[in-house]
Design a protein around this motif. Sequence first.
Motif, PDB file in Angstrom:
ATOM      1  N   ILE A 188       0.822  -1.216   0.000  1.00  0.00           N
ATOM      2  CA  ILE A 188       0.000   0.000   0.000  1.00  0.00           C
ATOM      3  C   ILE A 188       0.851   1.259   0.000  1.00  0.00           C
ATOM      4  O   ILE A 188       0.342   2.347  -0.289  1.00  0.00           O
ATOM      5  CB  ILE A 188      -0.994   0.027   1.180  1.00  0.00           C
ATOM      6  CG1 ILE A 188      -0.276   0.232   2.519  1.00  0.00           C
ATOM      7  CG2 ILE A 188      -1.855  -1.211   1.209  1.00  0.00           C
ATOM      8  CD1 ILE A 188      -1.234   0.402   3.692  1.00  0.00           C
ATOM      9  N   TYR A 202      -4.196   3.758  -1.622  1.00  0.00           N
ATOM     10  CA  TYR A 202      -4.992   2.687  -1.028  1.00  0.00           C
ATOM     11  C   TYR A 202      -6.365   3.164  -0.586  1.00  0.00           C
ATOM     12  O   TYR A 202      -6.521   4.238   0.005  1.00  0.00           O
ATOM     13  CB  TYR A 202      -4.252   2.095   0.163  1.00  0.00           C
ATOM     14  CG  TYR A 202      -5.001   0.998   0.882  1.00  0.00           C
ATOM     15  CD1 TYR A 202      -5.132  -0.257   0.311  1.00  0.00           C
ATOM     16  CD2 TYR A 202      -5.601   1.245   2.125  1.00  0.00           C
ATOM     17  CE1 TYR A 202      -5.833  -1.262   0.966  1.00  0.00           C
ATOM     18  CE2 TYR A 202      -6.298   0.245   2.789  1.00  0.00           C
ATOM     19  CZ  TYR A 202      -6.407  -1.007   2.198  1.00  0.00           C
ATOM     20  OH  TYR A 202      -7.104  -1.992   2.843  1.00  0.00           O
ATOM     21  N   TYR A 244      -6.255  -4.309  -1.460  1.00  0.00           N
ATOM     22  CA  TYR A 244      -4.923  -4.328  -2.059  1.00  0.00           C
ATOM     23  C   TYR A 244      -4.991  -4.479  -3.575  1.00  0.00           C
ATOM     24  O   TYR A 244      -4.233  -3.864  -4.312  1.00  0.00           O
ATOM     25  CB  TYR A 244      -4.096  -5.500  -1.490  1.00  0.00           C
ATOM     26  CG  TYR A 244      -3.780  -5.371  -0.020  1.00  0.00           C
ATOM     27  CD1 TYR A 244      -3.090  -4.273   0.470  1.00  0.00           C
ATOM     28  CD2 TYR A 244      -4.168  -6.360   0.877  1.00  0.00           C
ATOM     29  CE1 TYR A 244      -2.796  -4.151   1.816  1.00  0.00           C
ATOM     30  CE2 TYR A 244      -3.875  -6.260   2.229  1.00  0.00           C
ATOM     31  CZ  TYR A 244      -3.199  -5.151   2.696  1.00  0.00           C
ATOM     32  OH  TYR A 244      -2.909  -5.041   4.030  1.00  0.00           O
TER      33      TYR A 244
END
Length: 288
Positions: free
Chosen positions: A25, A30, A36
């Motif tokens: 991240i 993010y 993810y």
Amino acid sequence: MYLMVLPAVVILFIFHYIPIYGIIIAFQKYSPLDGYGGSPFVGLKNFIRFFNDPFAYRVIRNTLMIGIFRLIWTFWPPIVLALLLNELSNVKLKRSIQSISYLPHFFSTVIVVGILFKVVAVDGGVANTILKSLGFNKINFLVSPQWFRSLYITLSLWSGIGWGSIIYLAALNGIDPQLYEAAHVEGASRFQRAWHITLPGISSTIIILLILNVRSIVKVGAPTVLLMYNEAVYETADVLSTYVYRQGIQGTNPSYASAIGLFNSVISLLLVIIINRIARAVSETSLW
């Protein structure tokens, strides 16, 4: 034996190895909703943003200054304490000193910082009471930027000196007593025996612990700093770990915070590698 070690290995794997995947991240923008896999990749954008951040210089400077001074002032006192305890022949006195010096290590960070606040309090604090009795003006240590580093290092020394001496005491027990007897017969003083037998006997332990402690230069403890500091002392108290906390938790910016944390960890690793190489070049002791 392996079954006894298994729980520790499992805990280490779960809490230290599995989370490594989360480093990704630091290179993403993010979003918890996208996860993810769905969060867009931004490369080194978060790292570039940190180095362009007006607070970057301040937190790096504070981290290095606190870390270096803490290493200088807290590394050697446990060695001295262990040497002094080793010279004591009174077993009861030795055990009493050991117990008293170990005790702060078992206090929680909140309790340790709470004791510090009581000691340096403006009204009724031991420090200001002594200053007043000597004719000096009272000092509000907790909101004085110039005093933060000294307070933090003093707190680290007080809470760690006794616990840090345990390894050195164990190393001292491994030195052959016949060496001391032979030196005594030859007329060597206590200082000479300590200098020529004791210190060389624990030199490998000192080097290994120095290598391991070097990483603490950039790993200044966030919990202690968070409990001690306030906006008045940000100038000298704001470090990388607290900046990560503010950006990641308070600022809800996990990608940026992860990039700073990864940068911190990489510098820590490089310091260990460099000191290990120096130790291997000047002595026969090193981590690898």
